[in-house]
Design a protein around this motif. Structure first.
Motif, PDB file in Angstrom:
ATOM      1  N   GLY A 158      74.864  16.338  -1.621  1.00 45.73           N
ATOM      2  CA  GLY A 158      74.188  17.331  -2.480  1.00 45.73           C
ATOM      3  C   GLY A 158      73.543  18.430  -1.520  1.00 45.73           C
ATOM      4  O   GLY A 158      73.369  19.680  -2.028  1.00 45.73           O
ATOM      5  N   ALA A 159      73.204  18.110  -0.319  1.00 47.56           N
ATOM      6  CA  ALA A 159      72.633  19.225   0.597  1.00 47.56           C
ATOM      7  C   ALA A 159      73.618  20.200   1.340  1.00 47.56           C
ATOM      8  O   ALA A 159      73.300  20.798   1.926  1.00 47.56           O
ATOM      9  CB  ALA A 159      71.708  18.540   1.629  1.00 47.56           C
ATOM     10  N   ARG A 160      75.033  19.663   1.111  1.00 44.34           N
ATOM     11  CA  ARG A 160      75.903  20.554   1.847  1.00 44.34           C
ATOM     12  C   ARG A 160      76.283  21.667   1.445  1.00 44.34           C
ATOM     13  O   ARG A 160      76.265  21.946   0.045  1.00 44.34           O
ATOM     14  CB  ARG A 160      77.105  19.467   1.908  1.00 44.34           C
ATOM     15  N   PRO A 161      76.519  22.646   2.204  1.00 39.92           N
ATOM     16  CA  PRO A 161      77.045  23.966   1.733  1.00 39.92           C
ATOM     17  C   PRO A 161      78.116  24.013   1.370  1.00 39.92           C
ATOM     18  O   PRO A 161      79.082  23.462   1.608  1.00 39.92           O
ATOM     19  CB  PRO A 161      76.771  24.954   3.067  1.00 39.92           C
ATOM     20  N   VAL A 162      78.183  25.029   0.058  1.00 39.77           N
ATOM     21  CA  VAL A 162      79.405  25.168  -0.594  1.00 39.77           C
ATOM     22  C   VAL A 162      79.471  26.574  -1.079  1.00 39.77           C
ATOM     23  O   VAL A 162      78.565  27.001  -1.273  1.00 39.77           O
ATOM     24  CB  VAL A 162      79.666  24.094  -1.727  1.00 39.77           C
ATOM     25  N   CYS A 163      80.664  27.116  -1.357  1.00 38.17           N
ATOM     26  CA  CYS A 163      80.817  28.256  -2.019  1.00 38.17           C
ATOM     27  C   CYS A 163      81.868  28.231  -3.130  1.00 38.17           C
ATOM     28  O   CYS A 163      83.147  27.570  -3.119  1.00 38.17           O
ATOM     29  CB  CYS A 163      81.474  29.295  -1.043  1.00 38.17           C
ATOM     30  N   LEU A 164      81.537  28.764  -4.237  1.00 33.60           N
ATOM     31  CA  LEU A 164      82.377  28.866  -5.237  1.00 33.60           C
ATOM     32  C   LEU A 164      82.957  30.375  -5.344  1.00 33.60           C
ATOM     33  O   LEU A 164      82.126  31.260  -5.677  1.00 33.60           O
ATOM     34  CB  LEU A 164      81.661  28.365  -6.686  1.00 33.60           C
ATOM     35  N   TYR A 213      81.324  35.640  -5.555  1.00 34.00           N
ATOM     36  CA  TYR A 213      81.019  34.341  -4.654  1.00 34.00           C
ATOM     37  C   TYR A 213      79.765  33.941  -4.924  1.00 34.00           C
ATOM     38  O   TYR A 213      78.528  34.351  -5.000  1.00 34.00           O
ATOM     39  CB  TYR A 213      81.153  34.833  -3.148  1.00 34.00           C
ATOM     40  N   THR A 214      79.719  32.375  -5.178  1.00 38.61           N
ATOM     41  CA  THR A 214      78.329  31.714  -5.193  1.00 38.61           C
ATOM     42  C   THR A 214      78.243  30.741  -3.918  1.00 38.61           C
ATOM     43  O   THR A 214      78.885  29.806  -3.773  1.00 38.61           O
ATOM     44  CB  THR A 214      78.260  30.843  -6.509  1.00 38.61           C
ATOM     45  N   ARG A 215      77.245  31.197  -3.134  1.00 36.41           N
ATOM     46  CA  ARG A 215      77.260  30.647  -1.770  1.00 36.41           C
ATOM     47  C   ARG A 215      75.601  29.865  -2.060  1.00 36.41           C
ATOM     48  O   ARG A 215      74.698  30.189  -1.910  1.00 36.41           O
ATOM     49  CB  ARG A 215      77.046  31.353  -0.673  1.00 36.41           C
ATOM     50  N   THR A 216      75.896  28.270  -1.953  1.00 34.05           N
ATOM     51  CA  THR A 216      74.634  27.260  -2.304  1.00 34.05           C
ATOM     52  C   THR A 216      75.082  26.102  -1.744  1.00 34.05           C
ATOM     53  O   THR A 216      75.648  26.076  -0.740  1.00 34.05           O
ATOM     54  CB  THR A 216      74.387  27.536  -3.639  1.00 34.05           C
ATOM     55  N   THR A 217      74.347  25.215  -2.254  1.00 31.78           N
ATOM     56  CA  THR A 217      74.603  23.635  -1.965  1.00 31.78           C
ATOM     57  C   THR A 217      75.292  22.998  -3.030  1.00 31.78           C
ATOM     58  O   THR A 217      75.245  23.740  -4.330  1.00 31.78           O
ATOM     59  CB  THR A 217      73.077  22.986  -1.599  1.00 31.78           C
ATOM     60  N   VAL A 218      75.922  21.847  -3.033  1.00 38.66           N
ATOM     61  CA  VAL A 218      76.554  21.249  -3.782  1.00 38.66           C
ATOM     62  C   VAL A 218      75.765  20.812  -5.006  1.00 38.66           C
ATOM     63  O   VAL A 218      76.137  20.920  -6.314  1.00 38.66           O
ATOM     64  CB  VAL A 218      77.134  19.920  -3.183  1.00 38.66           C
ATOM     65  N   SER A 219      74.444  20.476  -4.821  1.00 39.93           N
ATOM     66  CA  SER A 219      73.702  19.989  -5.946  1.00 39.93           C
ATOM     67  C   SER A 219      73.142  21.308  -6.710  1.00 39.93           C
ATOM     68  O   SER A 219      73.223  21.274  -8.033  1.00 39.93           O
ATOM     69  CB  SER A 219      72.328  19.454  -5.250  1.00 39.93           C
ATOM     70  N   GLU A 220      72.855  22.352  -6.159  1.00 39.05           N
ATOM     71  CA  GLU A 220      72.441  23.577  -6.779  1.00 39.05           C
ATOM     72  C   GLU A 220      73.729  24.106  -7.689  1.00 39.05           C
ATOM     73  O   GLU A 220      73.700  24.537  -8.958  1.00 39.05           O
ATOM     74  CB  GLU A 220      71.803  24.764  -5.877  1.00 39.05           C
ATOM     75  N   LEU A 221      74.944  24.135  -6.857  1.00 34.60           N
ATOM     76  CA  LEU A 221      75.879  24.558  -7.682  1.00 34.60           C
ATOM     77  C   LEU A 221      76.249  23.560  -8.807  1.00 34.60           C
ATOM     78  O   LEU A 221      76.630  24.251 -10.011  1.00 34.60           O
ATOM     79  CB  LEU A 221      77.115  24.436  -6.860  1.00 34.60           C
ATOM     80  N   LEU A 222      75.879  22.483  -8.849  1.00 39.23           N
ATOM     81  CA  LEU A 222      76.137  21.493 -10.088  1.00 39.23           C
ATOM     82  C   LEU A 222      75.246  21.542 -10.954  1.00 39.23           C
ATOM     83  O   LEU A 222      75.697  21.832 -12.221  1.00 39.23           O
ATOM     84  CB  LEU A 222      75.940  20.018  -9.566  1.00 39.23           C
ATOM     85  N   ASN A 223      73.970  22.117 -10.747  1.00 40.70           N
ATOM     86  CA  ASN A 223      73.242  22.744 -11.638  1.00 40.70           C
ATOM     87  C   ASN A 223      73.500  23.933 -12.498  1.00 40.70           C
ATOM     88  O   ASN A 223      73.462  24.198 -13.721  1.00 40.70           O
ATOM     89  CB  ASN A 223      71.833  22.870 -11.071  1.00 40.70           C
ATOM     90  N   LEU A 224      74.096  24.886 -11.521  1.00 42.36           N
ATOM     91  CA  LEU A 224      74.377  26.030 -12.251  1.00 42.36           C
ATOM     92  C   LEU A 224      75.787  25.921 -13.049  1.00 42.36           C
ATOM     93  O   LEU A 224      75.750  26.699 -14.187  1.00 42.36           O
ATOM     94  CB  LEU A 224      74.933  27.054 -10.975  1.00 42.36           C
ATOM     95  N   VAL A 225      76.545  25.285 -12.782  1.00 44.42           N
ATOM     96  CA  VAL A 225      77.822  25.184 -13.437  1.00 44.42           C
ATOM     97  C   VAL A 225      77.859  24.229 -14.668  1.00 44.42           C
ATOM     98  O   VAL A 225      78.280  24.396 -15.616  1.00 44.42           O
ATOM     99  CB  VAL A 225      79.187  24.681 -12.574  1.00 44.42           C
ATOM    100  N   SER A 226      76.693  23.238 -14.533  1.00 49.07           N
ATOM    101  CA  SER A 226      76.401  22.471 -15.918  1.00 49.07           C
ATOM    102  C   SER A 226      75.525  23.275 -16.743  1.00 49.07           C
ATOM    103  O   SER A 226      75.894  22.978 -17.972  1.00 49.07           O
ATOM    104  CB  SER A 226      75.483  21.300 -15.305  1.00 49.07           C
ATOM    105  N   ALA A 227      75.116  24.094 -16.335  1.00 49.40           N
ATOM    106  CA  ALA A 227      74.305  24.997 -17.261  1.00 49.40           C
ATOM    107  C   ALA A 227      74.987  26.227 -17.869  1.00 49.40           C
ATOM    108  O   ALA A 227      74.972  26.498 -19.115  1.00 49.40           O
ATOM    109  CB  ALA A 227      72.967  25.732 -16.576  1.00 49.40           C
ATOM    110  N   ARG A 228      76.161  26.471 -17.304  1.00 49.62           N
ATOM    111  CA  ARG A 228      76.987  27.442 -17.709  1.00 49.62           C
ATOM    112  C   ARG A 228      78.293  27.612 -17.008  1.00 49.62           C
ATOM    113  O   ARG A 228      78.412  27.698 -15.544  1.00 49.62           O
ATOM    114  CB  ARG A 228      76.441  29.196 -17.345  1.00 49.62           C
ATOM    115  N   GLU A 229      79.425  26.842 -17.714  1.00 51.51           N
ATOM    116  CA  GLU A 229      80.610  26.739 -17.172  1.00 51.51           C
ATOM    117  C   GLU A 229      81.438  28.111 -16.630  1.00 51.51           C
ATOM    118  O   GLU A 229      81.238  29.106 -17.413  1.00 51.51           O
ATOM    119  CB  GLU A 229      81.570  26.221 -18.187  1.00 51.51           C
ATOM    120  N   PRO A 230      81.720  28.193 -15.425  1.00 47.23           N
ATOM    121  CA  PRO A 230      82.378  29.450 -14.963  1.00 47.23           C
ATOM    122  C   PRO A 230      83.558  29.760 -15.406  1.00 47.23           C
ATOM    123  O   PRO A 230      84.286  28.784 -16.270  1.00 47.23           O
ATOM    124  CB  PRO A 230      82.526  29.151 -13.441  1.00 47.23           C
ATOM    125  N   LYS A 231      83.981  30.803 -15.373  1.00 52.41           N
ATOM    126  CA  LYS A 231      85.198  31.368 -16.157  1.00 52.41           C
ATOM    127  C   LYS A 231      86.352  31.719 -14.982  1.00 52.41           C
ATOM    128  O   LYS A 231      85.895  32.350 -14.041  1.00 52.41           O
ATOM    129  CB  LYS A 231      85.106  32.468 -17.090  1.00 52.41           C
TER     130      LYS A 231
END
Length: 342
Positions: free
Chosen positions: A191-197, A208-226
């Motif tokens: 969850g704390a690992r850096p990741v980039c979508l 580019y969305t540069r964040t952590t795995v947990s935060e990215l999960l929150n972002l894509v769960s709230a709004r699915e990327p296209k």
């Protein structure tokens, strides 16, 4: 201009990179090959026709995709036998990389014909550079298997990788992938690992969305990327907060000690002693007894829930000086050591 970038050679298959989004991202050499070859093998003739039309190129096209690649090989070899100059392109980027063509390339070289790569745009490397994560050492996994042991092996590689990992993923499956990583590999603190979508690379809405795995999960769960997506994960040891030079063995040893204490299992020293004794009893040689990194990784994989066969396969890929069947035999003994009542 297109006729001055080098003469083409008959009996050659040219692997030509095409744009991944922005139509301007194509080299002069690639255009020269496409304009002067005899035939173009395409993943989708409609997409390639649009690209050629943009640059005013007209050449004979034929399809070569994942469903007909094997069947197209005899025809392509026949063209090369008659000294034809053939270009192979995918819909985007380089052919063969997460795209059709690998079987063809293998058969072409086996038959003694020339294979020439015309480099250019590539989504994975573009995402890697834009991620700001370590580009020095990386693993490219392409599209992950959808299920079964193959998928679990791929997820384990992401979780345990000592280098940056690049993955292609469909936008509507990103949330489930991130959730699966967090749920199945808690010891790696994913969850704390850096990741980039990286999304829609080189196109108008590139992001580019540069964040952590947990935060990215929150972002894509709230709004699915296209759009088309690439995920770039930081190395495991970085996420665990280990020093740059640490290979992860100390971290795994500490986690094993914690696990043994919490579950009232034999301590690390006892497991190590039993492992060495088992290696000696199986006549596997002294290297097994001295290789603490191998043993530590084997035990750590076991405690994080990896099945024995998959564990043996993973260890064999990491430490190829050992035979998979020997690792498997030791892991069976390890199971009896740490869970004698099962």
């Amino acid at each position: 201009m297109l006729k001055t970038v080098g003469e083409l050679t008959g009996g050659t298959l040219y692997l030509v990179a095409v744009p991944i989004g922005n139509v301007a991202d194509i080299t002069l050499r690639a255009l020269a090959v496409l304009a002067n070859c005899d035939y173009i093998a395409c993943e989708d003739t409609r997409n390639t026709a649009l690209l050629l039309s943009y640059y005013g190129i007209k050449r004979p096209l034929f399809s070569l995709h994942s469903y007909n690649e094997q069947a197209r090989i005899p025809y392509l070899l026949q063209l090369l036998q008659h000294k034809a100059k053939v270009a192979l392109v995918s819909d985007a980027g380089l052919p063969l990389v997460s795209d059709p063509g690998s079987m063809v390339a293998k058969e072409v070289t086996a038959a003694g014909y020339n294979l020439c790569v015309v480099p250019g745009a590539n989504a994975a490397l573009t995402a890697l550079l834009g991620s700001s994560l370590n580009p020095t050492a990386f693993t490219f996994l392409g599209f992950l298997p959808r299920k079964g042991k193959e998928r679990q092996a791929a997820l384990q590689k992401i979780a345990a990788a000592g280098q940056t990992v690049i993955v292609h993923e469909s936008p509507h499956r990103i949330a489930s992938l991130l959730q699966e990583l967090i749920d199945n590999y808690p010891a790696y603190n994913l969850g704390a690992r850096p990741v980039c979508l990286a999304r829609e690379l080189t196109k108008r809405y590139e992001n580019y969305t540069r964040t952590t795995v947990s935060e990215l999960l929150n972002l894509v769960s709230a709004r699915e990327p296209k759009g088309e997506c690439v995920l770039v994960f930081a190395a495991a040891d970085k996420a665990a907060g280990l020093p740059e030079e640490n290979n992860g063995t100390d971290f795994r040893r500490e986690e094993i000690c914690k696990y043994c204490q919490e579950h009232q299992l034999p301590d690390f020293a006892t497991i190590k002693k039993a492992w060495c004794k088992a290696a000696a009893a199986l006549n596997l040689g002294t290297n097994w007894e001295q290789d603490e990194e191998l043993m530590t990784t084997a035990v750590y994989n076991y405690f994080t829930g990896m099945k024995i066969k998959l564990n043996a396969k993973d260890l064999c890929s990491r430490y190829n000086q050992y035979k998979q069947q020997d690792i498997y035999r030791l892991l069976l003994i390890l199971k009896e050591i740490v869970e004698p009542n099962e």
